[in-house]
Design a protein around this motif. Structure first.
Motif, short mmCIF file in Angstrom:
data_model
loop_
_atom_site.label_atom_id
_atom_site.label_comp_id
_atom_site.label_asym_id
_atom_site.label_seq_id
_atom_site.Cartn_x
_atom_site.Cartn_y
_atom_site.Cartn_z
N LEU A 29 0.82 -1.21 0.00
CA LEU A 29 0.00 0.00 0.00
C LEU A 29 0.86 1.26 0.00
N VAL A 30 1.91 1.27 0.82
CA VAL A 30 2.79 2.43 0.88
C VAL A 30 3.48 2.63 -0.46
N LYS A 31 3.98 1.56 -1.06
CA LYS A 31 4.65 1.66 -2.35
C LYS A 31 3.70 2.19 -3.42
N LYS A 32 2.49 1.65 -3.47
CA LYS A 32 1.49 2.10 -4.44
C LYS A 32 1.09 3.55 -4.18
N GLY A 33 0.93 3.90 -2.90
CA GLY A 33 0.56 5.26 -2.53
C GLY A 33 1.62 6.26 -2.95
N LEU A 34 2.89 5.93 -2.74
CA LEU A 34 3.98 6.81 -3.14
C LEU A 34 4.01 7.00 -4.65
#
Length: 159
Positions: A29-34
């Motif tokens: 989620l963090v990777k996709k959000g960034l």
């Protein structure tokens, strides 16, 4: 090396990690959000450039109107120029000279905003010297409502 049960393998910047499934999901989620945040910033900058160029063209075509329609083959753009007059706090000084028109041209506005002290009082953290604050709380709550806003989510790159 045997995989420990309950853990999932993920790879971040070339390194492999064995983490609990929820931690792997957080990483995704963090990777996709960034990634989405970076794309969104770029798109917003491009859109801002388009808007500035459209405003520039509209200003040249304005001819005193408040709204300018820019038509193209694929669609149109409407630019509305918002103008308002703002007065300072000393405007009352000219009321004698302007006369009866003063009340027609100007209105005095008073806004009330809540403070952090009100939150402390209503949530019971501080009674501010009152022996029984409940009647005062009930009276205040007839005029004040708690507004819940959408939670803010900020995703930050670790670099």
């Amino acid at each position: 090396m045997a995989k420990t049960s309950g853990l999932k393998r993920t790879q971040v910047q070339g390194k492999k990690y064995d983490l609990p499934a929820e931690e792997v999901e957080i990483q995704k989620l963090v990777k996709k959000g960034l990634s989405l945040d970076a794309k969104l910033k770029k798109i917003k900058q491009e859109l801002e450039t388009v808007k500035k160029e459209s405003i520039s063209i509209a200003e040249r075509r304005r001819e005193g109107t408040t709204t300018v329609q820019l038509k193209a083959v694929s669609g149109s753009s409407t630019i509305t120029f918002r103008e308002t007059y703002v007065c300072d706090d000393q405007v009352e000084e000219i009321s004698q000279e302007v006369g009866s028109l003063f009340d027609r041209f100007f209105t005095k506005k008073i806004d009330f905003k809540t403070s952090k002290d009100l939150k402390k009082f209503l949530e019971g953290e501080h009674a501010y010297g009152l022996k029984d604050p409940e009647p005062v709380k009930k009276l205040i709550l007839t005029h004040v409502k708690k507004k819940t806003t959408k939670p803010n989510v900020k995703i930050v790159d670790m670099d």
